[in-house]
Design a protein around this motif. Structure first.
Motif, PDB file in Angstrom:
ATOM      1  N   GLY A 121      50.007  43.387  11.141  1.00 53.56           N
ATOM      2  CA  GLY A 121      48.755  43.323  11.882  1.00 53.56           C
ATOM      3  C   GLY A 121      48.799  44.115  13.168  1.00 53.56           C
ATOM      4  N   SER A 122      49.941  44.104  13.848  1.00 47.14           N
ATOM      5  CA  SER A 122      50.051  44.805  15.125  1.00 47.14           C
ATOM      6  C   SER A 122      49.949  46.316  14.964  1.00 47.14           C
ATOM      7  N   GLN A 123      50.186  46.811  13.767  1.00 49.33           N
ATOM      8  CA  GLN A 123      50.138  48.255  13.543  1.00 49.33           C
ATOM      9  C   GLN A 123      48.753  48.746  13.142  1.00 49.33           C
ATOM     10  N   LEU A 124      47.797  47.825  13.026  1.00 52.25           N
ATOM     11  CA  LEU A 124      46.446  48.223  12.638  1.00 52.25           C
ATOM     12  C   LEU A 124      45.790  49.125  13.684  1.00 52.25           C
ATOM     13  N   GLN A 125      46.310  49.060  14.920  1.00 51.00           N
ATOM     14  CA  GLN A 125      45.751  49.908  15.977  1.00 51.00           C
ATOM     15  C   GLN A 125      45.971  51.394  15.671  1.00 51.00           C
ATOM     16  N   TYR A 126      46.894  51.699  14.774  1.00 54.04           N
ATOM     17  CA  TYR A 126      47.174  53.091  14.434  1.00 54.04           C
ATOM     18  C   TYR A 126      46.542  53.515  13.116  1.00 54.04           C
ATOM     19  N   ALA A 142      38.818  50.310  14.241  1.00 54.88           N
ATOM     20  CA  ALA A 142      38.261  49.317  15.163  1.00 54.88           C
ATOM     21  C   ALA A 142      37.925  48.023  14.419  1.00 54.88           C
ATOM     22  N   GLY A 143      37.366  48.171  13.214  1.00 54.80           N
ATOM     23  CA  GLY A 143      37.041  46.997  12.413  1.00 54.80           C
ATOM     24  C   GLY A 143      38.284  46.218  12.015  1.00 54.80           C
ATOM     25  N   ALA A 144      39.347  46.955  11.655  1.00 52.93           N
ATOM     26  CA  ALA A 144      40.600  46.309  11.268  1.00 52.93           C
ATOM     27  C   ALA A 144      41.224  45.583  12.449  1.00 52.93           C
ATOM     28  N   SER A 145      41.176  46.207  13.628  1.00 53.60           N
ATOM     29  CA  SER A 145      41.747  45.594  14.828  1.00 53.60           C
ATOM     30  C   SER A 145      40.988  44.325  15.208  1.00 53.60           C
ATOM     31  N   LEU A 146      39.658  44.374  15.111  1.00 48.19           N
ATOM     32  CA  LEU A 146      38.843  43.193  15.407  1.00 48.19           C
ATOM     33  C   LEU A 146      39.136  42.084  14.407  1.00 48.19           C
ATOM     34  N   GLY A 147      39.280  42.475  13.137  1.00 51.94           N
ATOM     35  CA  GLY A 147      39.610  41.494  12.116  1.00 51.94           C
ATOM     36  C   GLY A 147      40.945  40.831  12.386  1.00 51.94           C
ATOM     37  N   TRP A 148      41.887  41.614  12.895  1.00 54.52           N
ATOM     38  CA  TRP A 148      43.205  41.072  13.200  1.00 54.52           C
ATOM     39  C   TRP A 148      43.146  40.067  14.338  1.00 54.52           C
ATOM     40  N   LEU A 149      42.289  40.323  15.324  1.00 54.62           N
ATOM     41  CA  LEU A 149      42.137  39.384  16.430  1.00 54.62           C
ATOM     42  C   LEU A 149      41.614  38.035  15.943  1.00 54.62           C
ATOM     43  N   VAL A 150      40.814  38.069  14.872  1.00 54.74           N
ATOM     44  CA  VAL A 150      40.285  36.839  14.296  1.00 54.74           C
ATOM     45  C   VAL A 150      41.349  36.134  13.458  1.00 54.74           C
ATOM     46  N   VAL A 151      42.177  36.908  12.782  1.00 55.26           N
ATOM     47  CA  VAL A 151      43.193  36.342  11.892  1.00 55.26           C
ATOM     48  C   VAL A 151      44.432  35.878  12.667  1.00 55.26           C
ATOM     49  N   PHE A 152      44.737  36.532  13.774  1.00 55.63           N
ATOM     50  CA  PHE A 152      45.978  36.251  14.508  1.00 55.63           C
ATOM     51  C   PHE A 152      46.156  34.777  14.875  1.00 55.63           C
ATOM     52  N   PRO A 153      45.124  34.065  15.367  1.00 51.09           N
ATOM     53  CA  PRO A 153      45.319  32.642  15.683  1.00 51.09           C
ATOM     54  C   PRO A 153      45.748  31.823  14.466  1.00 51.09           C
ATOM     55  N   THR A 182      49.356  23.952   8.367  1.00 53.16           N
ATOM     56  CA  THR A 182      49.366  23.902   9.830  1.00 53.16           C
ATOM     57  C   THR A 182      48.410  24.930  10.412  1.00 53.16           C
ATOM     58  N   ALA A 183      48.428  26.127   9.844  1.00 49.08           N
ATOM     59  CA  ALA A 183      47.545  27.191  10.324  1.00 49.08           C
ATOM     60  C   ALA A 183      46.086  26.795  10.177  1.00 49.08           C
ATOM     61  N   ARG A 184      45.738  26.227   9.040  1.00 48.79           N
ATOM     62  CA  ARG A 184      44.346  25.844   8.783  1.00 48.79           C
ATOM     63  C   ARG A 184      43.906  24.691   9.697  1.00 48.79           C
ATOM     64  N   THR A 185      44.810  23.762   9.925  1.00 43.29           N
ATOM     65  CA  THR A 185      44.499  22.586  10.740  1.00 43.29           C
ATOM     66  C   THR A 185      44.126  22.960  12.175  1.00 43.29           C
ATOM     67  N   HIS A 186      44.840  23.929  12.735  1.00 39.95           N
ATOM     68  CA  HIS A 186      44.658  24.256  14.153  1.00 39.95           C
ATOM     69  C   HIS A 186      43.868  25.536  14.399  1.00 39.95           C
ATOM     70  N   TYR A 187      43.354  26.152  13.337  1.00 40.04           N
ATOM     71  CA  TYR A 187      42.758  27.476  13.492  1.00 40.04           C
ATOM     72  C   TYR A 187      41.583  27.524  14.460  1.00 40.04           C
ATOM     73  N   VAL A 188      40.612  26.640  14.291  1.00 38.55           N
ATOM     74  CA  VAL A 188      39.393  26.700  15.106  1.00 38.55           C
ATOM     75  C   VAL A 188      39.727  26.546  16.584  1.00 38.55           C
ATOM     76  N   ARG A 189      40.572  25.569  16.911  1.00 35.74           N
ATOM     77  CA  ARG A 189      40.939  25.366  18.318  1.00 35.74           C
ATOM     78  C   ARG A 189      41.731  26.543  18.862  1.00 35.74           C
ATOM     79  N   LEU A 190      42.636  27.089  18.048  1.00 34.36           N
ATOM     80  CA  LEU A 190      43.427  28.230  18.513  1.00 34.36           C
ATOM     81  C   LEU A 190      42.565  29.465  18.716  1.00 34.36           C
ATOM     82  N   LEU A 191      41.617  29.681  17.831  1.00 36.79           N
ATOM     83  CA  LEU A 191      40.725  30.821  17.982  1.00 36.79           C
ATOM     84  C   LEU A 191      39.908  30.691  19.263  1.00 36.79           C
TER      85      LEU A 191
END
Length: 269
Positions: free
Chosen positions: A30-35, A47-58, A85-94
């Motif tokens: 995900g961190s390499q999507l900027q390239y 830009a779309g991929a980077s924005l998508g990653w910001l949503v997925v990262f949490p 665990t990821a699904r349980t905390h996703y909304v709050r983490l985002l």
């Protein structure tokens, strides 16, 4: 010592639970999507991929912290546990991640505005005394940077508070600030060492990033590496995967040790 013990805990947990590297690989990719625009030649897609990653990262971060905790405590570290665990905390983490970015942005702008005033004053002073004006400008930049880092240090544990202690978005920041205030010397030492080691570890990736700028290689590096982007990207992914897996396991271990000495009050649990 909590600091040294956390690094040991992180190392032991990572060796015993290679699944943590899988999560690290997700972050590395995900961190390499900027390239991406340099591969597909489309800034819009990048830009779309980077924005998508910001949503997925949490989602990935929440799953990783929960899995790292399980690894440190010697419990289940399966893919199923990661996803749950990821699904349980996703909304709050985002929500908390957005709040964190707004806090940092607001701090940067606020302190920057004050710094601008001092900068204008320094320019005026430079017309009278050049050295004094230069020193004033440098001091204003240092104050801005240090102030920003201090704010980041105090709120840095919001994500761990959400995943490990089931805190709400607002309470996660309060918990982070409270823990830092109660363990200021330890947290300052941890933050400095953690940041230093992370940046040392990623020096090869920083060099990779420099070679992918619009500048000629000779302008950013003493030698031309002559390595194509198709090779540089996997290198960056690999470094990010291992680095994230280890240092965020250490981060989780350190938080667990902090809260063991400062548990939540019974009525706040």
């Amino acid at each position: 010592m909590v600091l040294v013990s956390a690094f040991r805990d992180g190392s032991a947990a990572l060796r015993a639970n290679p699944i943590l590297l899988v999560a690290g690989l997700l972050v590395g990719a995900g961190s390499q999507l900027q390239y991406l625009d340099q591969v597909v030649d489309s800034p819009l897609v990048s830009a779309g991929a980077s924005l998508g990653w910001l949503v997925v990262f949490p989602f990935v971060l929440g799953g990783f912290i929960g899995t790292a905790r399980a690894a440190i405590e010697g419990t289940d570290t399966s893919i199923r546990q990661f996803v749950t665990t990821a699904r349980t905390h996703y909304v709050r983490l985002l929500s908390a991640t957005v709040a964190f970015l707004l806090i940092i942005l607001g701090t940067a702008i606020g302190i920057g505005t004050v710094g601008l005033v001092f900068g204008i004053g320094s320019m005026a002073l430079a017309s009278i005394h050049e050295v004094a004006g230069f020193i004033g400008g440098v001091v204003s930049v240092i104050v801005w940077l240090v102030s920003l880092l201090v704010v980041i240090m105090f709120v840095q544990f919001y994500d761990a508070a959400i995943v490990i202690e089931e805190q709400s978005v607002t309470d996660s920041f309060r918990r982070s600030i409270g823990l830092v205030r109660a363990n200021l010397t330890s947290v300052v030492g941890f933050s400095l060492m953690w940041t230093l080691l992370v940046n040392l570890f990623f020096i090869p990736e920083y060099l990779v990033q420099l070679t992918m700028t619009d500048a000629a290689p000779a302008e950013v590096l003493p030698v031309d590496l002559g390595v194509p982007v198709a090779v540089l990207l996997p290198v960056g992914i690999g470094l990010s995967a291992v680095g994230f897996a280890y240092f965020y396991t250490v981060y989780t271990a350190y938080y667990l040790r902090l809260i063991s000495d400062a548990p939540l009050p019974t009525d706040a649990a």
